[in-house]
Design a protein around this motif. Sequence first.
Motif, PDB file in Angstrom:
ATOM      1  N   PHE A 125      20.916  33.556  31.162  1.00 37.18           N
ATOM      2  CA  PHE A 125      20.193  33.526  32.320  1.00 37.18           C
ATOM      3  C   PHE A 125      19.740  34.996  32.636  1.00 37.18           C
ATOM      4  CE2 PHE A 125      20.571  33.874  37.066  1.00 37.18           C
ATOM      5  CZ  PHE A 125      19.479  33.215  37.429  1.00 37.18           C
ATOM      6  N   TRP A 126      20.840  35.775  32.789  1.00 35.79           N
ATOM      7  CA  TRP A 126      20.161  37.138  33.139  1.00 35.79           C
ATOM      8  C   TRP A 126      19.108  37.596  32.117  1.00 35.79           C
ATOM      9  CZ3 TRP A 126      26.185  37.948  33.256  1.00 35.79           C
ATOM     10  CH2 TRP A 126      26.622  37.494  34.552  1.00 35.79           C
ATOM     11  N   LEU A 127      19.309  37.292  31.194  1.00 37.35           N
ATOM     12  CA  LEU A 127      18.337  37.801  29.960  1.00 37.35           C
ATOM     13  C   LEU A 127      16.771  37.064  30.227  1.00 37.35           C
ATOM     14  CD1 LEU A 127      17.584  39.265  27.380  1.00 37.35           C
ATOM     15  CD2 LEU A 127      17.924  37.306  26.126  1.00 37.35           C
ATOM     16  N   GLY A 128      16.766  35.785  30.647  1.00 43.47           N
ATOM     17  CA  GLY A 128      15.490  35.045  31.081  1.00 43.47           C
ATOM     18  C   GLY A 128      15.110  35.690  32.360  1.00 43.47           C
ATOM     19  N   TRP A 129      16.197  36.026  33.172  1.00 48.58           N
ATOM     20  CA  TRP A 129      15.475  36.711  34.467  1.00 48.58           C
ATOM     21  C   TRP A 129      14.780  37.769  34.202  1.00 48.58           C
ATOM     22  CZ3 TRP A 129      16.193  35.094  39.722  1.00 48.58           C
ATOM     23  CH2 TRP A 129      15.807  35.882  40.521  1.00 48.58           C
ATOM     24  N   ARG A 130      15.323  38.743  33.337  1.00 45.22           N
ATOM     25  CA  ARG A 130      14.705  40.001  32.877  1.00 45.22           C
ATOM     26  C   ARG A 130      13.402  39.889  32.346  1.00 45.22           C
ATOM     27  NH1 ARG A 130      18.239  43.739  29.566  1.00 45.22           N
ATOM     28  NH2 ARG A 130      17.784  42.369  28.132  1.00 45.22           N
ATOM     29  N   ILE A 285      47.476  47.204  35.362  1.00 44.53           N
ATOM     30  CA  ILE A 285      48.190  48.401  35.026  1.00 44.53           C
ATOM     31  C   ILE A 285      47.438  49.786  35.572  1.00 44.53           C
ATOM     32  CG2 ILE A 285      48.140  50.019  32.791  1.00 44.53           C
ATOM     33  CD1 ILE A 285      48.894  47.516  31.328  1.00 44.53           C
ATOM     34  N   SER A 286      46.110  49.393  35.786  1.00 39.77           N
ATOM     35  CA  SER A 286      45.203  50.501  36.298  1.00 39.77           C
ATOM     36  C   SER A 286      45.720  50.480  37.795  1.00 39.77           C
ATOM     37  CB  SER A 286      43.778  50.150  36.351  1.00 39.77           C
ATOM     38  OG  SER A 286      43.256  50.086  34.923  1.00 39.77           O
ATOM     39  N   TRP A 287      45.903  49.396  38.623  1.00 39.68           N
ATOM     40  CA  TRP A 287      46.294  49.492  39.913  1.00 39.68           C
ATOM     41  C   TRP A 287      47.698  50.035  40.217  1.00 39.68           C
ATOM     42  CZ3 TRP A 287      50.158  46.760  42.961  1.00 39.68           C
ATOM     43  CH2 TRP A 287      50.039  46.862  44.156  1.00 39.68           C
ATOM     44  N   MET A 288      48.541  49.947  39.363  1.00 40.47           N
ATOM     45  CA  MET A 288      49.952  50.620  39.590  1.00 40.47           C
ATOM     46  C   MET A 288      49.952  52.149  39.223  1.00 40.47           C
ATOM     47  SD  MET A 288      52.671  47.774  38.270  1.00 40.47           S
ATOM     48  CE  MET A 288      52.039  47.469  36.674  1.00 40.47           C
ATOM     49  N   THR A 289      48.871  52.504  38.226  1.00 39.97           N
ATOM     50  CA  THR A 289      48.955  53.848  37.809  1.00 39.97           C
ATOM     51  C   THR A 289      47.983  54.728  38.851  1.00 39.97           C
ATOM     52  OG1 THR A 289      47.151  53.527  36.224  1.00 39.97           O
ATOM     53  CG2 THR A 289      49.533  53.289  35.510  1.00 39.97           C
ATOM     54  N   GLY A 290      47.495  53.927  39.853  1.00 42.97           N
ATOM     55  CA  GLY A 290      46.536  54.712  40.637  1.00 42.97           C
ATOM     56  C   GLY A 290      44.992  54.613  40.325  1.00 42.97           C
ATOM     57  N   LEU A 291      44.554  53.760  39.292  1.00 44.63           N
ATOM     58  CA  LEU A 291      43.142  53.724  38.847  1.00 44.63           C
ATOM     59  C   LEU A 291      42.627  52.644  39.621  1.00 44.63           C
ATOM     60  CD1 LEU A 291      43.610  54.650  35.370  1.00 44.63           C
ATOM     61  CD2 LEU A 291      42.945  56.400  37.141  1.00 44.63           C
ATOM     62  N   GLY A 292      43.416  51.801  40.152  1.00 39.76           N
ATOM     63  CA  GLY A 292      42.917  50.448  40.650  1.00 39.76           C
ATOM     64  C   GLY A 292      41.661  50.655  41.784  1.00 39.76           C
ATOM     65  N   SER A 293      41.792  51.899  42.336  1.00 42.84           N
ATOM     66  CA  SER A 293      40.843  52.282  43.409  1.00 42.84           C
ATOM     67  C   SER A 293      39.450  52.280  42.963  1.00 42.84           C
ATOM     68  CB  SER A 293      41.392  53.167  44.063  1.00 42.84           C
ATOM     69  OG  SER A 293      41.420  54.485  43.622  1.00 42.84           O
ATOM     70  N   LYS A 294      39.419  52.479  41.646  1.00 39.41           N
ATOM     71  CA  LYS A 294      38.280  52.991  40.997  1.00 39.41           C
ATOM     72  C   LYS A 294      37.441  51.720  40.556  1.00 39.41           C
ATOM     73  CE  LYS A 294      39.671  57.651  39.441  1.00 39.41           C
ATOM     74  NZ  LYS A 294      39.531  58.388  38.444  1.00 39.41           N
ATOM     75  N   SER A 295      38.294  50.430  40.703  1.00 40.38           N
ATOM     76  CA  SER A 295      37.652  49.323  40.126  1.00 40.38           C
ATOM     77  C   SER A 295      36.129  49.031  40.910  1.00 40.38           C
ATOM     78  CB  SER A 295      38.492  48.049  40.550  1.00 40.38           C
ATOM     79  OG  SER A 295      38.030  46.655  40.201  1.00 40.38           O
ATOM     80  N   GLY A 296      35.219  48.597  40.068  1.00 41.53           N
ATOM     81  CA  GLY A 296      33.996  48.339  40.247  1.00 41.53           C
ATOM     82  C   GLY A 296      33.087  49.505  40.178  1.00 41.53           C
ATOM     83  N   LYS A 297      33.642  50.647  39.643  1.00 38.41           N
ATOM     84  CA  LYS A 297      32.666  51.963  39.287  1.00 38.41           C
ATOM     85  C   LYS A 297      32.721  51.676  37.747  1.00 38.41           C
ATOM     86  CE  LYS A 297      34.240  54.659  43.372  1.00 38.41           C
ATOM     87  NZ  LYS A 297      34.708  56.011  43.679  1.00 38.41           N
ATOM     88  N   GLY A 298      31.639  52.313  37.359  1.00 33.29           N
ATOM     89  CA  GLY A 298      31.367  52.650  36.006  1.00 33.29           C
ATOM     90  C   GLY A 298      30.703  51.592  35.185  1.00 33.29           C
ATOM     91  N   LEU A 299      30.128  50.714  35.980  1.00 30.99           N
ATOM     92  CA  LEU A 299      29.413  49.787  35.618  1.00 30.99           C
ATOM     93  C   LEU A 299      27.844  49.302  36.319  1.00 30.99           C
ATOM     94  CD1 LEU A 299      31.601  46.613  34.755  1.00 30.99           C
ATOM     95  CD2 LEU A 299      30.347  47.676  33.108  1.00 30.99           C
ATOM     96  N   PRO A 300      27.070  49.163  35.990  1.00 35.66           N
ATOM     97  CA  PRO A 300      25.603  49.105  36.466  1.00 35.66           C
ATOM     98  C   PRO A 300      25.562  47.910  37.245  1.00 35.66           C
ATOM     99  CG  PRO A 300      25.223  48.341  34.086  1.00 35.66           C
ATOM    100  CD  PRO A 300      26.676  49.110  34.548  1.00 35.66           C
ATOM    101  N   GLN A 301      24.888  48.005  38.375  1.00 32.75           N
ATOM    102  CA  GLN A 301      24.940  46.816  39.480  1.00 32.75           C
ATOM    103  C   GLN A 301      23.816  45.796  39.031  1.00 32.75           C
ATOM    104  OE1 GLN A 301      27.239  46.574  41.544  1.00 32.75           O
ATOM    105  NE2 GLN A 301      27.917  48.526  40.511  1.00 32.75           N
ATOM    106  N   THR A 302      23.420  45.812  37.830  1.00 32.80           N
ATOM    107  CA  THR A 302      22.139  44.833  37.226  1.00 32.80           C
ATOM    108  C   THR A 302      22.668  44.233  35.923  1.00 32.80           C
ATOM    109  OG1 THR A 302      21.018  46.490  35.926  1.00 32.80           O
ATOM    110  CG2 THR A 302      20.368  46.116  38.366  1.00 32.80           C
ATOM    111  N   ALA A 303      22.024  43.265  35.673  1.00 35.93           N
ATOM    112  CA  ALA A 303      22.430  42.628  34.480  1.00 35.93           C
ATOM    113  C   ALA A 303      21.380  43.173  33.507  1.00 35.93           C
ATOM    114  CB  ALA A 303      22.219  41.007  34.393  1.00 35.93           C
ATOM    115  N   GLY A 304      20.725  44.143  33.441  1.00 42.19           N
ATOM    116  CA  GLY A 304      20.036  44.714  32.546  1.00 42.19           C
ATOM    117  C   GLY A 304      20.274  45.877  31.557  1.00 42.19           C
ATOM    118  N   ARG A 305      21.504  45.168  30.830  1.00 46.99           N
ATOM    119  CA  ARG A 305      22.381  46.149  29.780  1.00 46.99           C
ATOM    120  C   ARG A 305      21.457  45.917  28.352  1.00 46.99           C
ATOM    121  NH1 ARG A 305      25.748  42.845  32.055  1.00 46.99           N
ATOM    122  NH2 ARG A 305      26.463  41.824  30.083  1.00 46.99           N
TER     123      ARG A 305
END
Length: 305
Positions: A125-130, A285-305
């Motif tokens: 679907f995302w490919l077709g949209w693009r 594991i990320s949450w317990m080691t303090g990395l969970g707050s970064k969840s959501g970062k590091g990925l583009p906000q579009t499906a255009g990969r």
Amino acid sequence: MESKAFSPVPVCAREWFLLRLFFAMAVVWGLWEALPFARQEMPNGIAYFVDLSFLGGPEAMTWFRPLVIVAAVLYVTGFLNPLGVVVLTLAHLGYNTLHNSQGFTFHGNNMIGLILITQSVAELFWLGWRLVKGRPFTFAAGLSAASYQLYFSQCAVAAVYVTSAITKLSKTEGLWLFKSHYLAKAVVKTHRQLYYDNPSKGVYEPVIGIAQWLAEHHIITRLAFGAGFFLELFAFVALWNRAWALFIGTSFIAFHFGVELIMKLDFRVNQVMCFIFLVNLPFWISWMTGLGSKSGKGLPQTAGR
């Protein structure tokens, strides 16, 4: 970003990579054994339209296994997306359809198939949209394609269990809980079937003690099996948030171990899928080691990969 209940959550690149890796390993493992079938004795599903006998026999594995491995690598790395997940989906459907076209059906891999289908449909679907719109699909702030793929996968897991519960109600005209003590017969059946499938491994006792106990203690049996039934019926609660997904996932894993202990039926595939997509150790594991707050970062906000 605080997520709403029953909606996708932010997913970081590391978490989604590990989930894809674990899932790809499970898919490849399930497609590794050569099918000892040279023909479709009783076509089922897509076998009515496509002759899948070319997937049977050890000769087919000389090209099928490399194909599946390459598709898994593409899926995990995201290279040439969505080619990897689409090939894995087609391979899984063809392989298991041939297996189920021999006069008997096995439902143990349904959950993997449904997850693959939902992920493939989303990516296509995302490919077709693009291609049609000329621009990538835009997600809500803080979310990404990984957020929705995780959510869709969890929906697929929950759907399998809810369907199972509804089927139980349908087959018993809504009286499944009141008739659950009759599962003692099913216990005897599965124990005997295990013997007939593997007679060289020993003889099971003529009367299964646990089956007799279940038949004699109706109330306790109904309570025990009723707990499992309601767990299936309300499996969709796992979509509420990550904490509920963890609770429902671990409950299902324990539930299946109990079923295996009593009925000699294993649901390893379901347990692995619950472990990957509901328990979701990479996140915790990320949450317990303090990395969970970064969840959501590091990925583009579009499906255009």
